[in-house]
Write a protein that holds these residues in place. Structure first.
Motif, PDB file in Angstrom:
ATOM      1  N   LEU A 180       0.782  -1.232   0.053  1.00  0.00           N
ATOM      2  CA  LEU A 180      -0.101  -0.004   0.080  1.00  0.00           C
ATOM      3  C   LEU A 180       0.792   1.299  -0.023  1.00  0.00           C
ATOM      4  N   MET A 181       2.084   1.237   0.687  1.00  0.00           N
ATOM      5  CA  MET A 181       2.750   2.259   0.686  1.00  0.00           C
ATOM      6  C   MET A 181       3.494   2.551  -0.723  1.00  0.00           C
ATOM      7  N   ASN A 182       4.179   1.328  -1.253  1.00  0.00           N
ATOM      8  CA  ASN A 182       5.024   1.436  -2.452  1.00  0.00           C
ATOM      9  C   ASN A 182       4.145   1.453  -3.727  1.00  0.00           C
ATOM     10  N   ILE A 183       3.048   1.298  -3.668  1.00  0.00           N
ATOM     11  CA  ILE A 183       2.198   1.352  -5.067  1.00  0.00           C
ATOM     12  C   ILE A 183       2.411   2.801  -5.736  1.00  0.00           C
ATOM     13  N   GLU A 184       2.219   3.730  -4.825  1.00  0.00           N
ATOM     14  CA  GLU A 184       2.436   5.036  -5.367  1.00  0.00           C
ATOM     15  C   GLU A 184       3.912   5.269  -6.222  1.00  0.00           C
ATOM     16  N   GLY A 185       4.745   4.577  -5.521  1.00  0.00           N
ATOM     17  CA  GLY A 185       6.343   4.770  -6.126  1.00  0.00           C
ATOM     18  C   GLY A 185       6.395   3.806  -7.382  1.00  0.00           C
ATOM     19  N   PHE A 186       5.450   2.789  -7.504  1.00  0.00           N
ATOM     20  CA  PHE A 186       5.613   1.845  -8.779  1.00  0.00           C
ATOM     21  C   PHE A 186       4.824   2.709  -9.775  1.00  0.00           C
ATOM     22  N   ALA A 187       3.662   3.262  -9.421  1.00  0.00           N
ATOM     23  CA  ALA A 187       2.611   3.823 -10.509  1.00  0.00           C
ATOM     24  C   ALA A 187       3.180   5.247 -10.972  1.00  0.00           C
ATOM     25  N   GLY A 188       4.267   5.844 -10.405  1.00  0.00           N
ATOM     26  CA  GLY A 188       4.543   7.293 -10.743  1.00  0.00           C
ATOM     27  C   GLY A 188       6.085   7.360 -10.272  1.00  0.00           C
ATOM     28  N   GLY A 230       8.920   5.947 -17.287  1.00  0.00           N
ATOM     29  CA  GLY A 230       7.503   6.029 -17.934  1.00  0.00           C
ATOM     30  C   GLY A 230       7.590   6.000 -19.476  1.00  0.00           C
ATOM     31  N   ALA A 231       8.784   6.413 -20.023  1.00  0.00           N
ATOM     32  CA  ALA A 231       8.901   6.203 -21.440  1.00  0.00           C
ATOM     33  C   ALA A 231      10.230   5.402 -21.867  1.00  0.00           C
ATOM     34  N   GLY A 232      11.235   5.165 -21.019  1.00  0.00           N
ATOM     35  CA  GLY A 232      12.276   4.807 -21.502  1.00  0.00           C
ATOM     36  C   GLY A 232      12.574   3.080 -21.533  1.00  0.00           C
ATOM     37  N   SER A 233      13.673   2.728 -22.342  1.00  0.00           N
ATOM     38  CA  SER A 233      13.755   1.326 -22.195  1.00  0.00           C
ATOM     39  C   SER A 233      14.391   0.786 -20.974  1.00  0.00           C
ATOM     40  N   ALA A 281       3.752  -2.589 -19.704  1.00  0.00           N
ATOM     41  CA  ALA A 281       2.402  -2.264 -20.278  1.00  0.00           C
ATOM     42  C   ALA A 281       2.563  -0.622 -20.568  1.00  0.00           C
ATOM     43  N   GLY A 282       3.349   0.089 -19.905  1.00  0.00           N
ATOM     44  CA  GLY A 282       3.187   1.584 -19.859  1.00  0.00           C
ATOM     45  C   GLY A 282       1.933   2.301 -19.299  1.00  0.00           C
ATOM     46  N   LEU A 283       1.723   1.848 -18.095  1.00  0.00           N
ATOM     47  CA  LEU A 283       0.642   2.530 -17.537  1.00  0.00           C
ATOM     48  C   LEU A 283       1.121   3.532 -16.334  1.00  0.00           C
ATOM     49  N   PHE A 284       2.387   3.956 -16.690  1.00  0.00           N
ATOM     50  CA  PHE A 284       3.048   5.039 -15.539  1.00  0.00           C
ATOM     51  C   PHE A 284       2.219   6.198 -15.574  1.00  0.00           C
ATOM     52  N   GLU A 285       1.993   6.715 -14.436  1.00  0.00           N
ATOM     53  CA  GLU A 285       1.228   7.946 -14.303  1.00  0.00           C
ATOM     54  C   GLU A 285      -0.357   8.024 -14.929  1.00  0.00           C
ATOM     55  N   GLN A 338      -5.202   3.340  -6.999  1.00  0.00           N
ATOM     56  CA  GLN A 338      -4.128   2.561  -6.723  1.00  0.00           C
ATOM     57  C   GLN A 338      -4.262   1.727  -5.510  1.00  0.00           C
ATOM     58  N   LEU A 339      -5.138   2.021  -4.257  1.00  0.00           N
ATOM     59  CA  LEU A 339      -5.330   1.200  -3.106  1.00  0.00           C
ATOM     60  C   LEU A 339      -6.147  -0.040  -3.522  1.00  0.00           C
ATOM     61  N   PRO A 340      -7.143  -0.042  -4.248  1.00  0.00           N
ATOM     62  CA  PRO A 340      -7.944  -1.218  -4.434  1.00  0.00           C
ATOM     63  C   PRO A 340      -6.963  -1.949  -5.529  1.00  0.00           C
ATOM     64  N   PHE A 341      -6.208  -1.615  -6.228  1.00  0.00           N
ATOM     65  CA  PHE A 341      -5.332  -2.327  -6.977  1.00  0.00           C
ATOM     66  C   PHE A 341      -4.365  -3.237  -6.101  1.00  0.00           C
ATOM     67  N   ALA A 342      -3.701  -2.556  -5.151  1.00  0.00           N
ATOM     68  CA  ALA A 342      -2.781  -3.196  -4.233  1.00  0.00           C
ATOM     69  C   ALA A 342      -3.468  -4.176  -3.555  1.00  0.00           C
ATOM     70  N   LEU A 343      -4.771  -3.803  -3.054  1.00  0.00           N
ATOM     71  CA  LEU A 343      -5.257  -4.857  -2.340  1.00  0.00           C
ATOM     72  C   LEU A 343      -5.736  -6.259  -3.237  1.00  0.00           C
ATOM     73  N   CYS A 344      -5.997  -5.893  -4.383  1.00  0.00           N
ATOM     74  CA  CYS A 344      -6.412  -7.240  -5.131  1.00  0.00           C
ATOM     75  C   CYS A 344      -4.976  -7.937  -5.410  1.00  0.00           C
ATOM     76  N   LEU A 345      -4.146  -7.206  -5.753  1.00  0.00           N
ATOM     77  CA  LEU A 345      -2.502  -7.531  -6.112  1.00  0.00           C
ATOM     78  C   LEU A 345      -2.226  -8.658  -4.694  1.00  0.00           C
TER      79      LEU A 345
END
Length: 408
Positions: free
Chosen positions: A31-39, A200-203, A348-352, A359-366
């Motif tokens: 729950l804490m790290n998901i923000e740093g994964f998604a952005g 977000g956009a790099g290789s 998959a390129g879903l950055f930001e 992000q919170l329900p996503f983390a709970l599902c994962l």
């Protein structure tokens, strides 16, 4: 007479509460790290993002208030308990502890470096591996000293930040100081934009170069974060060596104090910190901001211990978390693998792209999927895959991985 060989802890020897606590901590870490994964990771380290509004701001504030800083301290507490377990078992088997422990730290360092460089910049394992070496200095310390030492070391970080805040306040009118502060803020913003571009956009190669730069920054940050982790290590060692975790029913008054005093006081201090400043502006260095940080740090300690006490109270109802906790290291790495492949540009390129509130329900599902996968895995195997490799290196022998006829 030859001393018995020192073996990894068997299923029958495990303290179920420790596994449940690890599973609970693993959920909080996600729950804490998901923000740093998604952005960008830097944007997740400075409190409540002032650019957010509505449901996104409420979600960000919830995580900052109740999760951020509380669960990595709980994980650090559990790491200290693991140190005490290994120390006591080595003593019981009359085997040298230091060589085994150094192999354990070296193995964790290798795993952490692979995680930090190949998967995600927010790794905590490298810091744990390096700080774990300092624990050896306290291996012979009397058990009754450990809580005092732990709290003292933990509070060094707050004292250090308050000192810097005081210096910053008195230097507000110094042009050279203001110039240096502006440079620090510009460097922070540059690092954030570099993360945005690389992740977000790099290789994959570009992301790896950025992860290496982020690792260097994280290691420099140990000047502030290191005392909090080491302090929690020492507190964790006390919880184990004193018998509190093995027999919590014998320490009902302590756990009641943690539930009904430490947790409410921690929440009050966190509310005061939030009122002073919910955002740790990298362009500021003054007493109000440092006070907000210090209050939040103390609140993190108290709320972590309160969470520990409540999980202990409800451990029978939370046993379903135990399998995830038994293979917490593997699950921690899988979280990074899945999330970076989903959000980063080379995946998959879903950055930001995922709103903060979602992000919170996503983390709970994962995490729910990880619990299910852990239950299934441990029906066939005795350890998580990374735990098995780490144990084999630590004890210089490979414990059986598969169960025999469904029995560990």
């Amino acid at each position: 007479m030859k001393s018995p060989a020192l073996q990894p802890v068997t299923a029958a020897e495990r303290i179920v509460l420790l596994d449940v606590l690890r599973g609970f901590a693993l959920l909080g870490i996600l729950l804490m790290n998901i923000e740093g994964f998604a952005g960008p990771l830097n944007a997740a380290l400075t409190g409540v993002d002032p650019a957010l509004a509505g449901a996104d701001r409420w979600a960000d504030a919830f995580v900052y208030f109740f999760v951020q800083g509380k669960f990595y301290t709980l994980f650090s507490l559990l790491f200290g308990m693991g140190f005490a377990v290994m120390s006591s078992r080595a003593e019981g088997a009359r085997r040298p502890f230091v060589p085994m422990y150094l192999r354990r730290s070296a193995g964790l360092l290798v795993i952490g470096l692979a995680h930090a460089l190949l998967l995600w910049s927010g790794d905590i394992l490298v810091s744990y591996a390096l700080l774990s070496l300092l624990l050896l200095a306290f291996a012979e310390a009397p058990t009754r000293w450990l809580p005092v030492l732990g709290v003292f070391v933990y509070l060094l970080a707050s004292a250090w930040v308050l000192l810097f805040g005081a210096i910053g306040t008195f230097a507000q009118h110094d042009a050279n100081f203001q110039h240096q502060l502006s440079e620090v803020a510009a460097q922070w913003q540059h690092a954030l934009e570099a993360q945005r571009q690389a992740f977000g956009a790099g290789s994959y190669a570009q992301a790896t170069v950025q992860r290496a730069a982020d690792l260097g920054e994280a290691l420099r940050g140990l000047l502030v974060n290191g005392p909090t982790m080491l302090g929690m290590f020492l507190l964790g060692a006390w919880f184990l060596r004193s018998g509190v975790i093995a027999a919590p029913e014998r320490h009902a008054r302590l756990f009641a104090t943690l539930r009904w005093v430490a947790l409410p006081v921690g929440i009050a201090l966190m509310a005061l910190s939030y009122w002073i400043s919910p955002w740790m502006d990298p362009a500021r260095l003054d007493i109000p901001l440092s006070l907000a940080w210090a209050l939040a740090s103390v609140a993190n300690l108290l709320m972590c211990l309160g969470y520990l006490a409540w999980v202990t109270r409800w451990v029978a109802q939370l046993r379903w978390l135990a399998p995830a906790g038994r293979m917490a290291l593997s699950n921690y790495l899988v979280q990074s693998l899945v999330c970076t492949l989903l959000f980063y540009g080379y995946g998959a390129g879903l950055f930001e792209q995922l709103p903060r509130v979602w992000q919170l329900p996503f983390a709970l599902c994962l995490f729910a999927l990880q619990i299910l996968a852990s239950h299934v895995w441990l029906r066939v195997f005795r350890f998580g895959p990374v735990e098995w490799l780490w144990r084999g290196f630590t004890y210089l022998q490979w414990p059986p991985l598969r169960r025999r006829n469904g029995v560990a």
